[in-house]
Design a protein around this motif. Structure first.
Motif, PDB file in Angstrom:
ATOM      1  N   THR A 135       0.900  -1.124   0.054  1.00 54.69           N
ATOM      2  CA  THR A 135      -0.030   0.105  -0.074  1.00 54.69           C
ATOM      3  C   THR A 135       1.007   1.165  -0.185  1.00 54.69           C
ATOM      4  O   THR A 135       1.928   1.345   0.792  1.00 54.69           O
ATOM      5  N   PRO A 136       0.758   2.008  -0.948  1.00 58.77           N
ATOM      6  CA  PRO A 136       1.546   3.234  -1.115  1.00 58.77           C
ATOM      7  C   PRO A 136       1.376   4.075   0.318  1.00 58.77           C
ATOM      8  O   PRO A 136       0.522   4.206   1.180  1.00 58.77           O
ATOM      9  N   ARG A 137       2.639   4.490   0.733  1.00 64.10           N
ATOM     10  CA  ARG A 137       2.713   5.210   2.073  1.00 64.10           C
ATOM     11  C   ARG A 137       2.090   6.220   2.250  1.00 64.10           C
ATOM     12  O   ARG A 137       1.428   6.592   3.444  1.00 64.10           O
ATOM     13  N   ALA A 138       1.730   7.080   1.078  1.00 67.28           N
ATOM     14  CA  ALA A 138       0.811   8.233   1.316  1.00 67.28           C
ATOM     15  C   ALA A 138      -0.543   7.783   1.889  1.00 67.28           C
ATOM     16  O   ALA A 138      -1.131   8.688   2.695  1.00 67.28           O
ATOM     17  N   GLY A 144      -4.863   3.519 -11.045  1.00 69.69           N
ATOM     18  CA  GLY A 144      -3.381   3.626 -10.862  1.00 69.69           C
ATOM     19  C   GLY A 144      -2.717   3.934  -9.744  1.00 69.69           C
ATOM     20  O   GLY A 144      -1.458   3.869  -9.597  1.00 69.69           O
ATOM     21  N   VAL A 145      -3.376   4.176  -8.766  1.00 69.99           N
ATOM     22  CA  VAL A 145      -2.877   4.241  -7.452  1.00 69.99           C
ATOM     23  C   VAL A 145      -1.913   3.249  -6.863  1.00 69.99           C
ATOM     24  O   VAL A 145      -0.876   3.382  -6.469  1.00 69.99           O
ATOM     25  N   PHE A 146      -2.650   2.034  -7.358  1.00 67.36           N
ATOM     26  CA  PHE A 146      -1.423   0.590  -6.826  1.00 67.36           C
ATOM     27  C   PHE A 146      -0.730   0.006  -8.081  1.00 67.36           C
ATOM     28  O   PHE A 146      -0.198  -0.882  -7.864  1.00 67.36           O
ATOM     29  N   ALA A 147      -0.472   1.069  -9.283  1.00 65.99           N
ATOM     30  CA  ALA A 147       0.244   0.472 -10.071  1.00 65.99           C
ATOM     31  C   ALA A 147       1.559   0.407  -9.946  1.00 65.99           C
ATOM     32  O   ALA A 147       2.102   1.136  -8.938  1.00 65.99           O
ATOM     33  N   PRO A 148       2.339  -0.518 -10.111  1.00 70.60           N
ATOM     34  CA  PRO A 148       2.112  -1.687 -11.531  1.00 70.60           C
ATOM     35  C   PRO A 148       1.456  -2.733 -10.873  1.00 70.60           C
ATOM     36  O   PRO A 148       1.163  -3.749 -11.801  1.00 70.60           O
ATOM     37  N   SER A 206       2.603   6.102 -11.405  1.00 71.07           N
ATOM     38  CA  SER A 206       3.523   4.961 -11.482  1.00 71.07           C
ATOM     39  C   SER A 206       4.524   4.789 -10.437  1.00 71.07           C
ATOM     40  O   SER A 206       4.583   5.496  -9.437  1.00 71.07           O
ATOM     41  N   LYS A 207       5.364   3.784 -10.667  1.00 68.39           N
ATOM     42  CA  LYS A 207       6.561   3.790  -9.490  1.00 68.39           C
ATOM     43  C   LYS A 207       7.224   4.984  -9.320  1.00 68.39           C
ATOM     44  O   LYS A 207       7.535   5.293  -8.219  1.00 68.39           O
ATOM     45  N   THR A 208       7.421   5.764 -10.561  1.00 66.37           N
ATOM     46  CA  THR A 208       8.574   6.825 -10.270  1.00 66.37           C
ATOM     47  C   THR A 208       7.581   8.085  -9.956  1.00 66.37           C
ATOM     48  O   THR A 208       7.972   9.285  -9.734  1.00 66.37           O
ATOM     49  N   LYS A 209       6.229   8.023 -10.203  1.00 67.70           N
ATOM     50  CA  LYS A 209       5.315   9.439  -9.892  1.00 67.70           C
ATOM     51  C   LYS A 209       3.940   8.688  -9.086  1.00 67.70           C
ATOM     52  O   LYS A 209       2.920   8.611  -9.519  1.00 67.70           O
ATOM     53  N   PRO A 210       4.421   8.239  -7.533  1.00 64.86           N
ATOM     54  CA  PRO A 210       3.458   7.659  -7.006  1.00 64.86           C
ATOM     55  C   PRO A 210       2.505   8.884  -6.304  1.00 64.86           C
ATOM     56  O   PRO A 210       2.903   9.753  -6.343  1.00 64.86           O
ATOM     57  N   ILE A 211       1.280   8.458  -5.627  1.00 64.26           N
ATOM     58  CA  ILE A 211       0.405   9.199  -5.089  1.00 64.26           C
ATOM     59  C   ILE A 211       1.215   9.816  -3.613  1.00 64.26           C
ATOM     60  O   ILE A 211       2.026   9.081  -2.944  1.00 64.26           O
ATOM     61  N   ARG A 212       1.164  11.123  -3.669  1.00 66.08           N
ATOM     62  CA  ARG A 212       1.893  11.775  -2.398  1.00 66.08           C
ATOM     63  C   ARG A 212       0.791  12.253  -1.195  1.00 66.08           C
ATOM     64  O   ARG A 212      -0.254  12.729  -1.586  1.00 66.08           O
ATOM     65  N   LEU A 213       1.505  12.196  -0.232  1.00 68.69           N
ATOM     66  CA  LEU A 213       0.476  12.578   1.282  1.00 68.69           C
ATOM     67  C   LEU A 213      -0.078  14.051   0.867  1.00 68.69           C
ATOM     68  O   LEU A 213      -1.157  14.234   1.421  1.00 68.69           O
TER      69      LEU A 213
END
Length: 455
Positions: A34-37, A228-232, A276-283
Motif C-alpha cells: 500500500t503506498p505510504r501516502a 493507477g494508485v496501486f500500479a504496477p 506510476s512507480k516513479t510518480k506515486p501518490i503523495r501525502l
C-alpha cells in the motif's frame, strides 16, 4: 544484539529495504503493498489515541506492516515525554498485526524492529480467516482497524465453513469485511479499509455485506481513488471506506446506523493522467480532504459539497425504497401464508387415510391432495414473483458506486457506452434531417403557391 544501537538498526534497515525491493521487483508484492501516502492518510483520519486510554490498533492482513508503522509514528507524536518507558510500552502493546504468508510476516517483524518495537510478538503468523467464526471472543475486539485486505483472491473450501449462512463466501476481502464488522471492531471503534470498486457495486453476498455494514456501522466517508494508485501491481480502481461501529440496538426493528454517506473523488494532481512507480501518490495530495474532513463528534457539520465532494441521503433513499417494496413483500407474505394453509391441509388429508384400505376413499383424497398441491405451488410461484418485485425496488439502495453530481462529466472509453452514445447521436442527426426536410418542403410550398394561383 542491541537493536537500539544505530549501526545495528541501520544494517537491519538496509537488509529490509533490499528484501522489499527484491520482492517488488519480482512482482510479488502487490497483494500486501500500500503506498505510504495512503497508509499515512488513513491512519491520520482514524486517529488512534494514546491518551486518556491507549487505543488498540489492528491490521488483520498486515503484509509488511505499513499501516502499523504509520500508527506507531502517529501514536509517538502524542507522547508528552519522549523518553517515557511507560508510554513506549503502551505503544508497543497497542499495535497488533496478523499475516498469513511467511515472507511478508518476516518483513513486518523486521519493520517493527526498525521502529523500535524490540519484541514484536504481537505480529502473528497465521491466517486471520482460518480462525473459526465462533472462536473469536469479545475481548479480542479492538478500537481501530486500518487495513488493505487482499481482494480478488479466494480461500479454499476448508476456510470459512462456519460463517453464518447469509455471509458465507470464499472471496477474501468479503470475508475480512464480515469479520471486521461482526467480530473485530468494538462498539464506537473506528475503521478504514481499502476496497475495490467491485465491492461498491456488487450484489449477492456483497449486497448483504453492505447492508450489514450500513446497519451495524456508521459509514460516513468513501474516498474514491483514481486509477493507477496501486500500479504496477494492479490497475483495479480502489476506494477508502471510513466507518464507526454503532452501539447495539435491540428494539426488534432493522436499525441502520448510517443515515448520510459522504463521497470524495480524489483527483489526479495537475499534469497527471495516472500514477506510476516513479510518480506515486503523495501525502500532500490529501490536504484538501484533510481540510474538508471536519469532526465526527458533530456529524461532520462543517462539510460542504463541491466539485469533488457530494453526499447521499441514505436514510431517505432507504425509507422510500422500503415504502415502495413493502406492498410487494406484504403480498408475498400473504401468498406464502395461503400456501402454508393448503400444505397443512394436505398433511391432514394424508393422515386421514393412513391405514384406510378403501380404494375409493383413498382415490378421492389423493385427487383432493393433487388439486391442493397444484394450487399451493401456484401460490408459491406468485409469492416468489412478488418478493422479487419488492427486492428489485429495495436492494439497489446498497449500490454505493455513486458518482459526484457536482463534478464534470467523466469521459468514458467503454465500447458499450460509446456504442449507445453513437446510436443516440445517429438518432438525433436523423431527427434533425427530418425537421430540415419538413421546413424546406414548407418553405418551397409557400414560395411556389402564388405562381400556381396566378396561373
Amino acid at each position: 544484539m542491541n537493536f537500539h544501537d544505530f549501526k545495528t538498526r541501520s544494517q537491519i534497515g538496509d537488509v529490509y529495504e533490499q528484501l522489499l525491493n527484491d520482492l517488488r521487483g519480482a512482482g510479488n508484492a502487490g497483494e500486501f503493498y500500500t503506498p505510504r501516502a495512503i497508509t499515512q492518510f488513513m491512519v491520520d483520519r482514524v486517529n488512534p489515541r494514546l491518551k486518556p486510554r491507549t487505543e488498540i490498533v489492528l491490521d488483520p492482513a498486515c503484509g509488511t506492516g505499513g499501516f502499523l508503522t504509520a500508527a506507531i509514528d502517529h501514536l509517538r507524536k502524542q507522547r508528552t515525554n519522549k523518553s517515557s518507558t511507560k508510554e513506549q510500552h503502551a505503544i508497543e502493546a497497542a499495535i497488533r498485526g496478523i499475516e498469513k504468508k511467511q515472507l511478508p510476516h518476516l518483513l513486518c517483524t523486521t519493520n517493527m524492529l526498525l521502529h523500535e518495537i524490540d519484541i514484536p510478538s504481537q505480529i502473528e503468523h497465521k491466517n486471520t480467516l482460518g480462525k473459526g467464526w465462533n472462536e473469536w471472543s469479545a475481548n479480542e475486539k479492538v478500537d481501530c482497524i486500518i487495513t488493505n485486505p487482499p481482494f480478488g483472491g479466494y480461500e479454499d473450501d476448508t476456510v470459512g465453513g462456519d460463517y453464518p449462512t447469509d455471509l458465507k463466501t470464499r472471496e477474501t476481502a468479503d470475508m475480512f469485511m464480515a469479520l471486521i464488522i461482526k467480530k473485530l471492531l468494538k462498539e464506537n471503534g473506528r475503521a478504514a479499509v481499502v476496497l475495490p470498486d467491485g465491492f461498491l457495486f456488487g450484489d449477492g453476498i456483497k449486497g448483504t455485506l453492505k447492508k450489514l455494514l450500513l446497519q451495524e456501522c456508521k459509514l460516513h466517508t468513501i474516498i474514491r481513488l483514481p486509477k493507477g494508485v496501486f500500479a504496477p501491481y494492479t490497475t483495479i480502481k480502489t476506494n477508502l471506506l471510513f466507518f464507526t461501529k454503532g452501539a447495539r440496538v435491540d428494539d426488534g426493528s432493522e436499525h441502520f446506523h448510517t443515515d448520510t454517506i459522504w463521497f470524495y473523488e480524489h483527483p489526479y494532481p495537475p499534469g497527471y493522467k495516472s500514477y506510476s512507480k516513479t510518480k506515486p501518490i503523495r501525502l500532500e495530495e490529501f490536504k484538501p480532504e484533510q481540510d474538508w474532513w471536519g469532526d465526527e463528534s458533530d456529524d461532520f457539520a462543517s462539510r460542504e459539497e463541491n466539485e469533488f465532494a457530494s453526499k447521499v441521503d441514505f436514510k431517505t433513499k432507504r425509507e422510500q425504497a422500503e415504502a415502495a417494496a413493502k406492498p410487494h413483500w406484504d403480498n408475498a407474505e400473504q401468498l406464502n401464508n395461503q400456501a402454508s394453509t393448503l400444505e397443512n391441509r394436505i398433511r391432514d388429508l394424508r393422515g386421514s387415510v393412513k391405514g384406510n384400505n378403501d380404494k375409493t376413499q383413498r382415490q378421492s383424497v389423493d385427487d383432493e391432495i393433487e388439486s391442493l398441491r397444484s394450487e399451493s405451488e401456484t401460490l408459491r410461484l406468485k409469492a416468489r414473483d412478488a418478493q422479487s418485485a419488492g427486492d428489485r425496488l429495495y436492494w439497489p439502495i446498497f449500490n454505493l458506486d455513486i458518482k459526484n453530481p457536482n463534478g464534470p462529466e467523466e469521459e468514458s472509453h467503454d465500447p458499450d457506452e460509446l456504442l449507445v452514445k453513437y446510436k443516440q447521436l445517429l438518432g438525433e442527426i436523423e431527427e434533425t434531417e427530418n425537421q430540415l426536410k419538413s421546413e424546406l418542403a414548407a418553405a418551397l410550398a409557400h414560395h411556389f403557391r402564388p405562381e400556381a394561383e396566378d396561373a
